[in-house]
Design an enzyme around this catalytic site. Structure first.
Site, PDB file in Angstrom:
ATOM      1  N   GLY A   1       5.107  -0.902   2.730  1.00 42.75           N
ATOM      2  CA  GLY A   1       4.291   0.261   2.423  1.00 42.75           C
ATOM      3  C   GLY A   1       5.077   1.560   2.334  1.00 42.75           C
TER       4      GLY A   1
ATOM      5  N   HIS B   1       0.812  -1.213   0.000  1.00 45.01           N
ATOM      6  CA  HIS B   1       0.000   0.000   0.000  1.00 45.01           C
ATOM      7  C   HIS B   1       0.851   1.271   0.000  1.00 45.01           C
ATOM      8  CE1 HIS B   1       0.833   0.728   4.317  1.00 45.01           C
ATOM      9  NE2 HIS B   1       0.885  -0.588   4.371  1.00 45.01           N
ATOM     10  N   ASP B   2       0.379   2.267  -0.739  1.00 45.74           N
ATOM     11  CA  ASP B   2       0.944   3.621  -0.745  1.00 45.74           C
ATOM     12  C   ASP B   2       2.340   3.710  -1.360  1.00 45.74           C
ATOM     13  OD1 ASP B   2      -1.268   5.045   0.842  1.00 45.74           O
ATOM     14  OD2 ASP B   2      -0.699   3.423   2.201  1.00 45.74           O
TER      15      ASP B   2
END
Length: 263
Positions: free
Chosen positions: A141, A123-124
């Site tokens: 992340g 994520h991200d």
């Protein structure tokens, strides 16, 4: 050119399939997914969540794009998004997750990336163009990866790390610090082994370019005195050198992780 969807595939209502998309056997495309023109899901591949693929992407069997972040307590919403650039390839069992809403919600992968078997983008993350991740590379992340970075197999990168463009991450490296543009790192924990000279030559960097980068590298990472003093002096001496300053500014801008240095 029409859209082709195999009889065993599931394409949920609301999904957007552009011209020339091909969906193979036993694939799943979620209601918020958008597949660019010419994109192909070979078989058993899944695109779920709020996910957008550019043109001419290829997903091999069991690749999964768009599941929510692996963060305890985070609920996936429409603000949790994944964008994949045109021409990117995800081989078998490769995965990329959407972003976490509290951090902006976007995971982004650039154009013409090649994500090999079992590799993971968390994520991200923000991944540049022409990035290659060999088998089972794992990005935690909030990682930033510049253009033309190559990852050897089984490498892993700590969350919130930055990797500058044209860097090389050796196979099995455990990266817990920021990697400078043009750098080459190896080991566990990874240390800066020098410059990615082979990769730079392959990408057309001239002898004068390499000389400039090498001179800046030596000025910053070698010689006497404190690192911060050598860095400040290099910033003055190379102020009019674009490639040298790319490396120097990367260090000066800093991040959540320290800079990876030679052993």
């Amino acid at each position: 050119m029409s859209v082709e969807v195999h009889a065993t595939a599931v394409v949920e209502k609301g999904a957007v399939l552009h011209d020339g998309v091909r969906i193979g056997p036993f694939c799943h495309v979620g209601a918020m997914a958008e597949l660019g023109a010419g994109t192909e899901l070979i078989s058993h591949a899944s695109v779920t969540g709020n996910t957008r693929l550019g043109e001419n992407c290829i997903l091999y069997p069991h690749a999964v794009l768009g599941c929510g972040p692996q963060v305890l307590g985070v609920r996936e919403t429409a603000d949790s998004r994944l964008e994949i650039g045109a021409g990117s390839v995800f081989r078998e069992y490769a995965t990329a997750h959407t972003g976490s809403p509290k951090h902006g919600g976007l995971t982004k992968v650039g154009t013409s990336c090649f994500i090999m078997i079992g590799a993971h983008i968390a994520h991200d993350c923000v991944i540049g163009d022409n990035v290659v991740m060999a088998n089972n590379v794992s990005l935690a992340g909030h990682i930033e990866v510049g253009d033309n970075v190559w990852f050897g197999g089984l490498a892993a990168v700590h969350q919130f790390s930055r990797i500058g463009r044209n860097a090389f991450i050796g196979g099995g490296a455990i990266v817990v610090e920021d990697v400078i543009p043009f750098g080459s790192v190896v080991g566990n924990h990874a240390k800066l082994a020098g410059l990615n000279t082979v990769g730079l030559k392959r990408r057309g960097f001239s002898k004068s370019d390499l000389h400039e980068i090498r001179s800046a590298f030596k000025a910053v990472f070698e010689g006497e005195g404190l690192f911060k003093d050598r860095l400040a002096k290099a910033a003055q001496n190379f102020a009019d050198k674009k490639l040298a300053m790319e490396m120097i500014n990367f260090i000066l801008e800093g991040g959540d992780r320290p800079i990876c240095k030679p052993a």
